[in-house]
Design a protein around this motif. Structure first.
Motif, PDB file in Angstrom:
ATOM      1  N   MET A   1     -33.530 -12.782 -48.798  1.00 43.23           N
ATOM      2  CA  MET A   1     -33.458 -13.797 -47.774  1.00 43.23           C
ATOM      3  C   MET A   1     -32.199 -14.630 -47.990  1.00 43.23           C
ATOM      4  SD  MET A   1     -35.904 -17.087 -47.166  1.00 43.23           S
ATOM      5  CE  MET A   1     -36.988 -16.580 -45.879  1.00 43.23           C
ATOM      6  N   SER A   2     -31.394 -14.774 -46.941  1.00 47.68           N
ATOM      7  CA  SER A   2     -30.222 -15.635 -47.000  1.00 47.68           C
ATOM      8  C   SER A   2     -30.652 -17.072 -46.790  1.00 47.68           C
ATOM      9  CB  SER A   2     -29.231 -15.256 -45.893  1.00 47.68           C
ATOM     10  OG  SER A   2     -28.725 -13.974 -46.095  1.00 47.68           O
ATOM     11  N   THR A   3     -30.028 -17.967 -47.519  1.00 48.44           N
ATOM     12  CA  THR A   3     -30.334 -19.380 -47.326  1.00 48.44           C
ATOM     13  C   THR A   3     -29.074 -20.081 -46.852  1.00 48.44           C
ATOM     14  OG1 THR A   3     -29.839 -19.891 -49.613  1.00 48.44           O
ATOM     15  CG2 THR A   3     -32.124 -19.392 -49.083  1.00 48.44           C
ATOM     16  N   THR A  15     -21.426 -11.839 -41.352  1.00 46.57           N
ATOM     17  CA  THR A  15     -21.162 -10.409 -41.236  1.00 46.57           C
ATOM     18  C   THR A  15     -22.478  -9.698 -41.020  1.00 46.57           C
ATOM     19  OG1 THR A  15     -19.277 -10.574 -42.734  1.00 46.57           O
ATOM     20  CG2 THR A  15     -20.201  -8.366 -42.380  1.00 46.57           C
ATOM     21  N   ARG A  16     -22.510  -8.789 -40.053  1.00 51.34           N
ATOM     22  CA  ARG A  16     -23.710  -7.979 -39.840  1.00 51.34           C
ATOM     23  C   ARG A  16     -23.687  -6.844 -40.854  1.00 51.34           C
ATOM     24  NH1 ARG A  16     -24.378  -5.308 -34.248  1.00 51.34           N
ATOM     25  NH2 ARG A  16     -24.460  -7.474 -33.609  1.00 51.34           N
ATOM     26  N   GLU A  17     -24.764  -6.694 -41.586  1.00 46.20           N
ATOM     27  CA  GLU A  17     -24.874  -5.659 -42.623  1.00 46.20           C
ATOM     28  C   GLU A  17     -24.946  -4.265 -42.002  1.00 46.20           C
ATOM     29  OE1 GLU A  17     -24.653  -5.829 -45.844  1.00 46.20           O
ATOM     30  OE2 GLU A  17     -24.598  -7.989 -45.990  1.00 46.20           O
ATOM     31  N   GLY A  18     -24.554  -3.274 -42.794  1.00 39.57           N
ATOM     32  CA  GLY A  18     -24.683  -1.887 -42.384  1.00 39.57           C
ATOM     33  C   GLY A  18     -23.472  -1.339 -41.661  1.00 39.57           C
ATOM     34  N   GLN A  19     -22.464  -2.169 -41.439  1.00 37.01           N
ATOM     35  CA  GLN A  19     -21.254  -1.703 -40.771  1.00 37.01           C
ATOM     36  C   GLN A  19     -20.065  -2.148 -41.603  1.00 37.01           C
ATOM     37  OE1 GLN A  19     -21.927  -3.596 -37.007  1.00 37.01           O
ATOM     38  NE2 GLN A  19     -22.916  -1.790 -36.199  1.00 37.01           N
ATOM     39  N   GLN A  20     -19.165  -1.204 -41.886  1.00 39.26           N
ATOM     40  CA  GLN A  20     -18.028  -1.508 -42.739  1.00 39.26           C
ATOM     41  C   GLN A  20     -16.750  -0.998 -42.105  1.00 39.26           C
ATOM     42  OE1 GLN A  20     -18.873   0.246 -46.514  1.00 39.26           O
ATOM     43  NE2 GLN A  20     -20.662  -1.009 -46.875  1.00 39.26           N
ATOM     44  N   ALA A  24     -16.884  -2.887 -38.740  1.00 37.36           N
ATOM     45  CA  ALA A  24     -17.603  -4.074 -39.201  1.00 37.36           C
ATOM     46  C   ALA A  24     -17.628  -5.117 -38.096  1.00 37.36           C
ATOM     47  CB  ALA A  24     -16.934  -4.639 -40.444  1.00 37.36           C
ATOM     48  N   HIS A  25     -18.708  -5.848 -38.067  1.00 35.31           N
ATOM     49  CA  HIS A  25     -18.850  -6.896 -37.077  1.00 35.31           C
ATOM     50  C   HIS A  25     -18.874  -8.237 -37.779  1.00 35.31           C
ATOM     51  CE1 HIS A  25     -19.434  -4.592 -33.398  1.00 35.31           C
ATOM     52  NE2 HIS A  25     -19.943  -3.668 -34.201  1.00 35.31           N
ATOM     53  N   PHE A  26     -17.876  -9.039 -37.481  1.00 33.01           N
ATOM     54  CA  PHE A  26     -17.745 -10.368 -38.051  1.00 33.01           C
ATOM     55  C   PHE A  26     -17.981 -11.378 -36.945  1.00 33.01           C
ATOM     56  CE2 PHE A  26     -14.745  -7.637 -40.443  1.00 33.01           C
ATOM     57  CZ  PHE A  26     -15.422  -7.640 -41.653  1.00 33.01           C
ATOM     58  N   TYR A  27     -18.777 -12.395 -37.258  1.00 34.67           N
ATOM     59  CA  TYR A  27     -19.189 -13.366 -36.249  1.00 34.67           C
ATOM     60  C   TYR A  27     -18.934 -14.789 -36.716  1.00 34.67           C
ATOM     61  CZ  TYR A  27     -21.705  -9.505 -34.113  1.00 34.67           C
ATOM     62  OH  TYR A  27     -22.021  -8.317 -33.523  1.00 34.67           O
ATOM     63  N   LEU A  28     -18.771 -15.657 -35.723  1.00 34.38           N
ATOM     64  CA  LEU A  28     -18.624 -17.083 -35.936  1.00 34.38           C
ATOM     65  C   LEU A  28     -19.713 -17.780 -35.131  1.00 34.38           C
ATOM     66  CD1 LEU A  28     -16.659 -19.251 -37.150  1.00 34.38           C
ATOM     67  CD2 LEU A  28     -15.559 -19.275 -34.917  1.00 34.38           C
ATOM     68  N   VAL A  29     -20.422 -18.718 -35.750  1.00 37.78           N
ATOM     69  CA  VAL A  29     -21.440 -19.486 -35.028  1.00 37.78           C
ATOM     70  C   VAL A  29     -20.712 -20.502 -34.159  1.00 37.78           C
ATOM     71  CG1 VAL A  29     -23.396 -21.063 -35.217  1.00 37.78           C
ATOM     72  CG2 VAL A  29     -23.159 -19.182 -36.852  1.00 37.78           C
ATOM     73  N   TRP A  67     -27.966  -9.585 -42.209  1.00 38.25           N
ATOM     74  CA  TRP A  67     -26.878 -10.555 -42.117  1.00 38.25           C
ATOM     75  C   TRP A  67     -26.535 -11.112 -43.490  1.00 38.25           C
ATOM     76  CZ3 TRP A  67     -24.473 -11.167 -37.578  1.00 38.25           C
ATOM     77  CH2 TRP A  67     -25.150 -10.821 -36.420  1.00 38.25           C
ATOM     78  N   HIS A  68     -25.250 -11.434 -43.683  1.00 41.12           N
ATOM     79  CA  HIS A  68     -24.894 -12.244 -44.839  1.00 41.12           C
ATOM     80  C   HIS A  68     -23.773 -13.212 -44.431  1.00 41.12           C
ATOM     81  CE1 HIS A  68     -21.720  -9.179 -45.707  1.00 41.12           C
ATOM     82  NE2 HIS A  68     -21.059 -10.231 -46.107  1.00 41.12           N
ATOM     83  N   MET A  69     -23.787 -14.360 -45.092  1.00 41.87           N
ATOM     84  CA  MET A  69     -22.825 -15.405 -44.763  1.00 41.87           C
ATOM     85  C   MET A  69     -21.463 -15.034 -45.332  1.00 41.87           C
ATOM     86  SD  MET A  69     -23.123 -19.474 -45.447  1.00 41.87           S
ATOM     87  CE  MET A  69     -23.875 -20.054 -43.937  1.00 41.87           C
ATOM     88  N   GLY A  70     -20.429 -15.255 -44.559  1.00 42.14           N
ATOM     89  CA  GLY A  70     -19.057 -14.974 -44.971  1.00 42.14           C
ATOM     90  C   GLY A  70     -18.542 -13.693 -44.338  1.00 42.14           C
TER      91      GLY A  70
END
Length: 72
Positions: A1-3, A15-20, A24-29, A67-70
């Motif tokens: 679990m990400s906190t 970053t959405r996991e599973g794609q490199q 890769a999919h990088f996102y900004l909130v 998902w993971h942050m960064g």
């Protein structure tokens, strides 16, 4: 679990996991939406490559398998 802190979520990077590599999919909130009680309910993520936006329940970001942050 990400906190993460809901107070600093706006403009955080994800970053959405599973794609490199080039896929890769990088996102900004870019938006945080709160319910009537002031609790964070939904976030809007913008793909930095395509500029497309998607809205998610904020709790989906807690799923470390997705998902993971960064931007690593």
């Amino acid at each position: 679990m990400s906190t993460f802190s809901t107070d600093t979520l706006l403009f955080s990077k994800w970053t959405r996991e599973g794609q490199q590599g080039p896929n890769a999919h990088f996102y900004l909130v870019v938006s945080c939406q709160r319910d009537a009680q002031g609790q964070l309910a939904r976030v809007v993520l913008q793909d930095i490559n395509t500029l497309q936006e998607q809205e998610l329940d904020c709790h989906e970001l807690e799923d470390a398998a997705r998902w993971h942050m960064g931007w690593n």
